[in-house]
Scaffold this motif. Structure first.
Motif, PDB file in Angstrom:
ATOM      1  N   PRO A 185       1.187  -4.392  11.186  1.00 49.45           N
ATOM      2  CA  PRO A 185       1.515  -3.030  11.619  1.00 49.45           C
ATOM      3  C   PRO A 185       3.011  -2.743  11.564  1.00 49.45           C
ATOM      4  O   PRO A 185       3.422  -1.572  11.630  1.00 49.45           O
ATOM      5  CB  PRO A 185       0.991  -2.980  13.058  1.00 49.45           C
ATOM      6  N   ASP A 186       3.825  -3.789  11.425  1.00 52.96           N
ATOM      7  CA  ASP A 186       5.279  -3.595  11.401  1.00 52.96           C
ATOM      8  C   ASP A 186       5.855  -3.569   9.985  1.00 52.96           C
ATOM      9  O   ASP A 186       7.071  -3.525   9.818  1.00 52.96           O
ATOM     10  CB  ASP A 186       5.962  -4.718  12.201  1.00 52.96           C
ATOM     11  N   TRP A 187       4.985  -3.633   8.989  1.00 58.49           N
ATOM     12  CA  TRP A 187       5.470  -3.581   7.592  1.00 58.49           C
ATOM     13  C   TRP A 187       6.190  -2.260   7.349  1.00 58.49           C
ATOM     14  O   TRP A 187       5.690  -1.191   7.689  1.00 58.49           O
ATOM     15  CB  TRP A 187       4.292  -3.748   6.635  1.00 58.49           C
ATOM     16  N   LYS A 188       7.379  -2.360   6.782  1.00 57.57           N
ATOM     17  CA  LYS A 188       8.216  -1.169   6.569  1.00 57.57           C
ATOM     18  C   LYS A 188       8.564  -0.944   5.101  1.00 57.57           C
ATOM     19  O   LYS A 188       9.571  -0.291   4.792  1.00 57.57           O
ATOM     20  CB  LYS A 188       9.504  -1.303   7.376  1.00 57.57           C
ATOM     21  N   GLY A 189       7.760  -1.512   4.196  1.00 53.69           N
ATOM     22  CA  GLY A 189       8.037  -1.324   2.771  1.00 53.69           C
ATOM     23  C   GLY A 189       8.941  -2.417   2.239  1.00 53.69           C
ATOM     24  O   GLY A 189       9.407  -3.296   2.966  1.00 53.69           O
ATOM     25  N   TRP A 190       9.195  -2.316   0.912  1.00 52.95           N
ATOM     26  CA  TRP A 190       9.905  -3.384   0.198  1.00 52.95           C
ATOM     27  C   TRP A 190      11.413  -3.214   0.203  1.00 52.95           C
ATOM     28  O   TRP A 190      12.135  -4.008  -0.391  1.00 52.95           O
ATOM     29  CB  TRP A 190       9.481  -3.387  -1.290  1.00 52.95           C
ATOM     30  N   TRP A 191      11.923  -2.151   0.829  1.00 53.31           N
ATOM     31  CA  TRP A 191      13.278  -1.705   0.507  1.00 53.31           C
ATOM     32  C   TRP A 191      14.316  -2.033   1.576  1.00 53.31           C
ATOM     33  O   TRP A 191      15.409  -1.475   1.553  1.00 53.31           O
ATOM     34  CB  TRP A 191      13.249  -0.195   0.235  1.00 53.31           C
ATOM     35  N   GLY A 192      13.957  -2.892   2.543  1.00 52.36           N
ATOM     36  CA  GLY A 192      14.925  -3.237   3.583  1.00 52.36           C
ATOM     37  C   GLY A 192      15.075  -2.138   4.610  1.00 52.36           C
ATOM     38  O   GLY A 192      14.271  -1.199   4.674  1.00 52.36           O
ATOM     39  N   GLU A 193      16.138  -2.241   5.418  1.00 52.71           N
ATOM     40  CA  GLU A 193      16.326  -1.294   6.522  1.00 52.71           C
ATOM     41  C   GLU A 193      16.813   0.074   6.039  1.00 52.71           C
ATOM     42  O   GLU A 193      16.721   1.058   6.764  1.00 52.71           O
ATOM     43  CB  GLU A 193      17.339  -1.871   7.538  1.00 52.71           C
ATOM     44  N   ARG A 194      17.367   0.096   4.816  1.00 45.17           N
ATOM     45  CA  ARG A 194      17.945   1.343   4.300  1.00 45.17           C
ATOM     46  C   ARG A 194      17.337   1.656   2.926  1.00 45.17           C
ATOM     47  O   ARG A 194      17.944   1.393   1.887  1.00 45.17           O
ATOM     48  CB  ARG A 194      19.462   1.183   4.187  1.00 45.17           C
ATOM     49  N   PRO A 195      16.147   2.211   2.904  1.00 40.09           N
ATOM     50  CA  PRO A 195      15.485   2.500   1.622  1.00 40.09           C
ATOM     51  C   PRO A 195      16.287   3.525   0.825  1.00 40.09           C
ATOM     52  O   PRO A 195      17.060   4.320   1.391  1.00 40.09           O
ATOM     53  CB  PRO A 195      14.123   3.072   2.045  1.00 40.09           C
ATOM     54  N   THR A 214      -0.334   1.232  -2.206  1.00 34.56           N
ATOM     55  CA  THR A 214       0.013  -0.031  -2.857  1.00 34.56           C
ATOM     56  C   THR A 214       1.510  -0.106  -3.117  1.00 34.56           C
ATOM     57  O   THR A 214       2.139  -1.152  -2.922  1.00 34.56           O
ATOM     58  CB  THR A 214      -0.766  -0.178  -4.172  1.00 34.56           C
ATOM     59  N   MET A 215       2.090   0.999  -3.537  1.00 37.70           N
ATOM     60  CA  MET A 215       3.522   1.003  -3.797  1.00 37.70           C
ATOM     61  C   MET A 215       4.302   0.738  -2.511  1.00 37.70           C
ATOM     62  O   MET A 215       5.326   0.037  -2.527  1.00 37.70           O
ATOM     63  CB  MET A 215       3.952   2.332  -4.412  1.00 37.70           C
ATOM     64  N   PHE A 216       3.819   1.278  -1.414  1.00 38.55           N
ATOM     65  CA  PHE A 216       4.501   1.022  -0.146  1.00 38.55           C
ATOM     66  C   PHE A 216       4.305  -0.417   0.323  1.00 38.55           C
ATOM     67  O   PHE A 216       5.155  -0.976   1.022  1.00 38.55           O
ATOM     68  CB  PHE A 216       3.973   1.979   0.928  1.00 38.55           C
ATOM     69  N   GLY A 217       3.167  -1.021  -0.071  1.00 37.75           N
ATOM     70  CA  GLY A 217       2.903  -2.402   0.317  1.00 37.75           C
ATOM     71  C   GLY A 217       1.722  -2.582   1.251  1.00 37.75           C
ATOM     72  O   GLY A 217       1.459  -3.705   1.692  1.00 37.75           O
ATOM     73  N   LEU A 218       1.012  -1.492   1.541  1.00 38.45           N
ATOM     74  CA  LEU A 218      -0.116  -1.624   2.479  1.00 38.45           C
ATOM     75  C   LEU A 218      -1.229  -2.497   1.915  1.00 38.45           C
ATOM     76  O   LEU A 218      -1.985  -3.106   2.669  1.00 38.45           O
ATOM     77  CB  LEU A 218      -0.681  -0.245   2.832  1.00 38.45           C
ATOM     78  N   THR A 219      -1.332  -2.564   0.594  1.00 42.81           N
ATOM     79  CA  THR A 219      -2.363  -3.399  -0.005  1.00 42.81           C
ATOM     80  C   THR A 219      -1.994  -4.880   0.115  1.00 42.81           C
ATOM     81  O   THR A 219      -2.850  -5.743   0.326  1.00 42.81           O
ATOM     82  CB  THR A 219      -2.546  -3.032  -1.492  1.00 42.81           C
ATOM     83  N   SER A 220      -0.719  -5.168   0.016  1.00 40.17           N
ATOM     84  CA  SER A 220      -0.264  -6.556   0.129  1.00 40.17           C
ATOM     85  C   SER A 220      -0.213  -7.022   1.584  1.00 40.17           C
ATOM     86  O   SER A 220      -0.446  -8.197   1.872  1.00 40.17           O
ATOM     87  CB  SER A 220       1.133  -6.704  -0.492  1.00 40.17           C
ATOM     88  N   TYR A 221       0.098  -6.109   2.487  1.00 34.75           N
ATOM     89  CA  TYR A 221       0.249  -6.465   3.907  1.00 34.75           C
ATOM     90  C   TYR A 221      -0.597  -5.535   4.775  1.00 34.75           C
ATOM     91  O   TYR A 221      -0.077  -4.800   5.619  1.00 34.75           O
ATOM     92  CB  TYR A 221       1.729  -6.358   4.306  1.00 34.75           C
ATOM     93  N   PRO A 222      -1.937  -5.583   4.586  1.00 30.39           N
ATOM     94  CA  PRO A 222      -2.780  -4.614   5.290  1.00 30.39           C
ATOM     95  C   PRO A 222      -2.812  -4.826   6.799  1.00 30.39           C
ATOM     96  O   PRO A 222      -3.087  -3.891   7.548  1.00 30.39           O
ATOM     97  CB  PRO A 222      -4.169  -4.849   4.683  1.00 30.39           C
ATOM     98  N   ASP A 223      -2.542  -6.041   7.237  1.00 29.08           N
ATOM     99  CA  ASP A 223      -2.729  -6.357   8.650  1.00 29.08           C
ATOM    100  C   ASP A 223      -1.417  -6.454   9.420  1.00 29.08           C
ATOM    101  O   ASP A 223      -1.386  -6.895  10.557  1.00 29.08           O
ATOM    102  CB  ASP A 223      -3.491  -7.682   8.786  1.00 29.08           C
ATOM    103  N   ASN A 265       5.594 -11.027  -6.148  1.00 27.31           N
ATOM    104  CA  ASN A 265       5.886 -10.330  -7.398  1.00 27.31           C
ATOM    105  C   ASN A 265       5.138  -9.008  -7.364  1.00 27.31           C
ATOM    106  O   ASN A 265       4.210  -8.770  -8.132  1.00 27.31           O
ATOM    107  CB  ASN A 265       5.399 -11.207  -8.564  1.00 27.31           C
ATOM    108  N   PRO A 266       5.538  -8.127  -6.428  1.00 27.22           N
ATOM    109  CA  PRO A 266       4.688  -6.980  -6.115  1.00 27.22           C
ATOM    110  C   PRO A 266       4.495  -5.999  -7.264  1.00 27.22           C
ATOM    111  O   PRO A 266       3.546  -5.228  -7.253  1.00 27.22           O
ATOM    112  CB  PRO A 266       5.417  -6.311  -4.932  1.00 27.22           C
TER     113      PRO A 266
END
Lengths: 214, 214
Positions: free
Chosen positions: B90-100, B79-88, B25-26
């Motif tokens: 390296p492949d995290w690409k944000g909450w918006w799928g392949e086509r932000p 935090t909005m991008f998600g680095l706070t939720s997934y700090p570790d 529930n980001p």
């Protein structure tokens, strides 16, 4: 059926102004910015202004006119009446001259020794009470004779009534200004939108009228 | 000329919601109440919703459509991008799928080690920067090529830009709800009404649109 009504001014950032309050400036330094559009209405100019018959006639004026309709009794805090500014003057009769704009019984909440009632011209009588707000409200409701009871303020008194769940209709006049100082309206209030229906409207002046009614 | 624009959601009592934020529930528990009317617009439904072609078409939709127009670069917080939720990750690409939904360069502010840029489908590329916000803004302005730069949030990043006086246009969507919890939008902000023109408008949904523009 008697409804308990209240109108309050607030800024966009949720401040009701009491900054820099003094006997010469009893409402505080920012009060003029909060109330400018309301004071400019024809209703307020006719009652208090120097420009009888002029004034704005749009959305703000509709709310101003409604503010005075159907009220049978008023409740206000000691500070709004002026007891905080003039605690030692037994002859203090409020800020409104010999003919206050209420025209009804006005119950002034006080923690100090009750004073005798003060009848004024135009139907206003000030009564001083130090009971619980529920008891004062019951007395005011009786006195209102089926009309509404208005809780006039100040904001401390208003918040007491809101926290106690006693207000049927809260009308907020949110001025399009950012004050950054003053008394916070919202701290520790219940979530009124869960118990009251919320309606919003913008006036020609930019003032946002927010009404919570149950 | 490039303008620095920002849109933020707030409640009547000045909260931008981050209560109870979690990976599942980001945006926090109250986010749905703040954004309900906006999500219901045709513009948002066409971009994100399940009901392509439907959605409301009134005042809220006009603002939603304008939100996507003329933006050449985006800035957001970690935090909005998600680095706070997934700090570790390296492949995290944000909450918006392949086509932000951005379709522009997006500058993600971070205090951690910069990551390489991430190109996505649809024209979005995420860049990671840990410089001063003024420097990142200068780079984003160059990248925008004469279009506007949007500061997307979250509220901490938004408040940083507002306090630094960098925002030309702030659009507040004030939902007709009282949250009583969350992050305060207004604390320690400059009085924007002294430097920006304020306009207010109410949508059919009851949402209050407040625009500060210089």
């Amino acid at each position: 059926m008697t409804r308990i009504r209240m109108s309050l001014f607030t800024s966009l950032d949720g401040y009701t102004s009491t900054t820099g309050r003094s006997p010469e400036n009893p409402m505080g330094e920012d009060w003029g910015r909060l109330t400018e559009a309301y004071i400019a209405t024809r209703t307020m100019q006719e009652r208090f202004g120097e420009t009888n018959g002029t004034g704005t006639t749009g959305v703000d004026d509709s709310y101003a006119a409604a503010f005075f309709e159907g009220v049978g009794a008023e409740i206000m805090g000691a500070t709004m009446f002026g007891l905080t500014s003039y605690p030692d003057d037994p002859d203090w009769k409020g800020w409104w001259g010999e003919r206050p704009p209420y025209g009804t019984p006005v119950y002034v909440l006080t923690h100090t020794a009750p004073r005798p009632p003060i009848p004024m011209d135009g139907g206003t009588t000030f009564h001083f009470r130090r009971g619980a707000i529920e008891d004062v409200l019951a007395e005011a409701t009786d006195a209102a004779g089926g009309l509404d009871v208005r809780v006039g303020g100040g904001v401390g008194t208003a918040r007491d009534f809101l926290r106690a769940g006693l207000v049927d209709e809260l009308h907020l006049l949110m001025a399009p200004v950012v004050l950054g100082r003053g008394t916070r309206l919202w701290d520790d209030l219940p979530s009124l939108d869960l118990t009251h229906k919320v309606t919003t409207e913008v006036a020609e002046s930019g003032t946002i009228h927010i009404t919570f009614a149950r």
